[in-house]
Each structure stands twice: as structure tokens, then as C-alpha cells.
Design a protein around this motif. Sequence first.
Motif, PDB file in Angstrom:
ATOM      1  N   MET A   1      69.985  17.251  38.523  1.00  0.00           N
ATOM      2  CA  MET A   1      69.787  18.371  39.241  1.00  0.00           C
ATOM      3  C   MET A   1      68.470  18.261  40.340  1.00  0.00           C
ATOM      4  N   PRO A   2      68.530  16.920  41.198  1.00  0.00           N
ATOM      5  CA  PRO A   2      67.298  16.908  41.878  1.00  0.00           C
ATOM      6  C   PRO A   2      66.993  17.826  42.727  1.00  0.00           C
ATOM      7  N   TYR A   3      65.620  17.973  43.198  1.00  0.00           N
ATOM      8  CA  TYR A   3      65.047  19.103  44.258  1.00  0.00           C
ATOM      9  C   TYR A   3      65.691  20.250  44.167  1.00  0.00           C
ATOM     10  N   ALA A   4      65.656  20.922  42.738  1.00  0.00           N
ATOM     11  CA  ALA A   4      66.270  22.159  42.416  1.00  0.00           C
ATOM     12  C   ALA A   4      65.406  23.476  42.713  1.00  0.00           C
ATOM     13  N   VAL A   5      66.031  24.362  43.533  1.00  0.00           N
ATOM     14  CA  VAL A   5      65.299  25.604  43.792  1.00  0.00           C
ATOM     15  C   VAL A   5      66.055  26.540  43.044  1.00  0.00           C
ATOM     16  N   PHE A   6      65.256  27.057  41.852  1.00  0.00           N
ATOM     17  CA  PHE A   6      66.207  28.058  40.966  1.00  0.00           C
ATOM     18  C   PHE A   6      65.903  29.490  41.658  1.00  0.00           C
ATOM     19  N   PHE A   7      67.217  30.333  41.650  1.00  0.00           N
ATOM     20  CA  PHE A   7      66.944  31.771  42.328  1.00  0.00           C
ATOM     21  C   PHE A   7      67.658  32.671  41.226  1.00  0.00           C
ATOM     22  N   ASN A   8      68.382  32.387  40.262  1.00  0.00           N
ATOM     23  CA  ASN A   8      68.990  33.388  39.368  1.00  0.00           C
ATOM     24  C   ASN A   8      69.326  32.638  38.117  1.00  0.00           C
ATOM     25  N   GLY A   9      68.548  32.851  37.261  1.00  0.00           N
ATOM     26  CA  GLY A   9      68.822  32.366  35.826  1.00  0.00           C
ATOM     27  C   GLY A   9      68.585  30.633  36.143  1.00  0.00           C
ATOM     28  N   GLY A  10      70.126  30.085  35.502  1.00  0.00           N
ATOM     29  CA  GLY A  10      69.895  28.731  35.630  1.00  0.00           C
ATOM     30  C   GLY A  10      70.807  28.420  36.856  1.00  0.00           C
ATOM     31  N   TYR A  11      70.883  29.342  38.034  1.00  0.00           N
ATOM     32  CA  TYR A  11      71.745  29.020  39.005  1.00  0.00           C
ATOM     33  C   TYR A  11      70.613  28.356  40.275  1.00  0.00           C
ATOM     34  N   ALA A  12      70.740  27.390  40.804  1.00  0.00           N
ATOM     35  CA  ALA A  12      69.953  26.742  41.800  1.00  0.00           C
ATOM     36  C   ALA A  12      70.671  26.024  42.753  1.00  0.00           C
ATOM     37  N   VAL A  13      70.040  25.905  44.007  1.00  0.00           N
ATOM     38  CA  VAL A  13      70.301  25.222  45.336  1.00  0.00           C
ATOM     39  C   VAL A  13      69.546  23.727  44.905  1.00  0.00           C
ATOM     40  N   HIS A  14      70.641  22.730  44.736  1.00  0.00           N
ATOM     41  CA  HIS A  14      70.078  21.171  44.379  1.00  0.00           C
ATOM     42  C   HIS A  14      70.809  20.293  44.933  1.00  0.00           C
ATOM     43  N   ALA A  15      70.221  19.065  44.860  1.00  0.00           N
ATOM     44  CA  ALA A  15      71.248  17.730  45.384  1.00  0.00           C
ATOM     45  C   ALA A  15      72.266  17.399  44.612  1.00  0.00           C
ATOM     46  N   THR A  16      73.420  16.790  45.152  1.00  0.00           N
ATOM     47  CA  THR A  16      74.497  16.018  44.594  1.00  0.00           C
ATOM     48  C   THR A  16      74.567  14.848  45.191  1.00  0.00           C
ATOM     49  N   PHE A  17      75.104  14.023  43.981  1.00  0.00           N
ATOM     50  CA  PHE A  17      75.244  12.485  44.604  1.00  0.00           C
ATOM     51  C   PHE A  17      76.948  12.704  44.907  1.00  0.00           C
ATOM     52  N   ASP A  18      77.661  13.583  44.628  1.00  0.00           N
ATOM     53  CA  ASP A  18      79.050  13.544  44.824  1.00  0.00           C
ATOM     54  C   ASP A  18      79.559  14.025  46.376  1.00  0.00           C
ATOM     55  N   LEU A  19      78.778  13.232  47.038  1.00  0.00           N
ATOM     56  CA  LEU A  19      79.121  13.707  48.369  1.00  0.00           C
ATOM     57  C   LEU A  19      80.107  13.865  49.090  1.00  0.00           C
ATOM     58  N   LYS A  20      81.337  13.227  48.523  1.00  0.00           N
ATOM     59  CA  LYS A  20      82.955  13.555  49.238  1.00  0.00           C
ATOM     60  C   LYS A  20      83.130  14.929  49.107  1.00  0.00           C
ATOM     61  N   ARG A  21      82.676  15.634  47.979  1.00  0.00           N
ATOM     62  CA  ARG A  21      83.036  17.077  47.795  1.00  0.00           C
ATOM     63  C   ARG A  21      82.260  17.992  48.463  1.00  0.00           C
ATOM     64  N   LEU A  22      81.314  17.622  49.190  1.00  0.00           N
ATOM     65  CA  LEU A  22      80.360  18.586  49.965  1.00  0.00           C
ATOM     66  C   LEU A  22      81.380  19.082  51.355  1.00  0.00           C
ATOM     67  N   GLY A  23      81.492  20.807  51.178  1.00  0.00           N
ATOM     68  CA  GLY A  23      82.251  21.325  52.095  1.00  0.00           C
ATOM     69  C   GLY A  23      83.460  22.027  51.448  1.00  0.00           C
ATOM     70  N   ARG A  24      83.456  21.785  50.017  1.00  0.00           N
ATOM     71  CA  ARG A  24      84.532  22.501  49.362  1.00  0.00           C
ATOM     72  C   ARG A  24      83.902  22.823  47.932  1.00  0.00           C
ATOM     73  N   PRO A  25      84.601  23.889  47.278  1.00  0.00           N
ATOM     74  CA  PRO A  25      83.988  24.013  45.916  1.00  0.00           C
ATOM     75  C   PRO A  25      84.221  23.031  44.945  1.00  0.00           C
ATOM     76  N   ALA A  26      83.226  22.662  44.190  1.00  0.00           N
ATOM     77  CA  ALA A  26      83.208  21.586  43.189  1.00  0.00           C
ATOM     78  C   ALA A  26      82.181  21.721  42.009  1.00  0.00           C
ATOM     79  N   SER A  27      81.453  22.854  42.164  1.00  0.00           N
ATOM     80  CA  SER A  27      80.171  22.939  41.131  1.00  0.00           C
ATOM     81  C   SER A  27      80.661  23.788  39.998  1.00  0.00           C
ATOM     82  N   HIS A  28      79.630  23.936  38.816  1.00  0.00           N
ATOM     83  CA  HIS A  28      79.757  24.796  37.811  1.00  0.00           C
ATOM     84  C   HIS A  28      79.204  26.150  38.201  1.00  0.00           C
ATOM     85  N   GLY A  29      78.753  26.128  39.351  1.00  0.00           N
ATOM     86  CA  GLY A  29      78.289  27.366  40.017  1.00  0.00           C
ATOM     87  C   GLY A  29      76.984  27.444  40.734  1.00  0.00           C
ATOM     88  N   CYS A  30      76.016  26.074  40.585  1.00  0.00           N
ATOM     89  CA  CYS A  30      75.047  25.913  41.516  1.00  0.00           C
ATOM     90  C   CYS A  30      75.698  25.560  42.889  1.00  0.00           C
TER      91      CYS A  30
END
Length: 142
Positions: free
Chosen positions: A84-113
Motif C-alpha cells: 500500500m505505497p504512499y498511504a494516507v490513512f483517513f479512517n481506521g485501516g482505510y487509506a488512499v494509496h497506490a496500486t499496481f493493478d492499473l487496468k482496474r483504475l476507474g472501476r470498483p476493485a479494492s477491499h475498501g481503500c
Amino acid sequence: MKKLYAGALALILAVSGVSTASAANVVANISLSSQTMTVTENGVVKYRWKVSTARKGYVTPQGAWKAKWLSRNHRSRKYDNAPMPYAVFFNGGYAVHATFDLKRLGRPASHGCVRLHPDNAATFFSLAQQAGLSNTRIVVSN
């Protein structure tokens, strides 16, 4: 005399390049419906990026939070040491962070982050670091 002194001090600060302005206010507005994050600094839109939020069976919480903590090279203890590189945590374990799964950007794909392209995550991380956690807000809405 006090007005003259205050004016002289203001002039000295201006000439010397010392800033009396407060830290920037950074706001990340995440739209679950459009899978985008719009970043504003002091009310001015600076960036608009594709994100991935929670896929079916998971949730990205809606609301508004101040950034709580930063972790440049974080790994998830909950999800098999996932990066979870470059993580900015905002609510418990939820964060804004980098992904390497670039093809899924623009659609739901995470466990909540909120996932971003690594370059964009690094930019947001840097903005949050410079502005300070108390001046960085994450707003998640439908």
C-alpha cells in the motif's frame, strides 16, 4: 507608532521572503459513482484522477475525515502483506494509496481503500505531507 512598526515589520517579512500565510488546505473529494478523486488546494482544483474503490462485497466508507497518518511503504497486515505505497490513512485501516493493478483504475476493485496510480498517489502523499495532516481532508461521497 504601533501602525508604523507593524507596517515596517510586514515590509521586512515580505522582502525577506518569510511567509505569514498558513499551511495549504488540501481536500480529496472521492466520487464512488464516477470512480474519480478531485484534489483541491486552497479551493482550487489541482488534479482529477481515476481511482478504484470497494468492489462488490466490500465497502468504502462515505463521510469526511482529516488525514490521520502517513506511511510511504505500508503493507497490509489484514490482506497478506499487500503493498500500500504512499498511504494516507483517513479512517481506521482505510487509506488512499497506490496500486499496481492499473487496468482496474476507474472501476470498483479494492477491499475498501481508495487506490490510485502510483505517480498520483505519490503526488497526493506529498501534498498531504506538506500541508500537514490537520490541513488534509478526505471526503468520500456517492
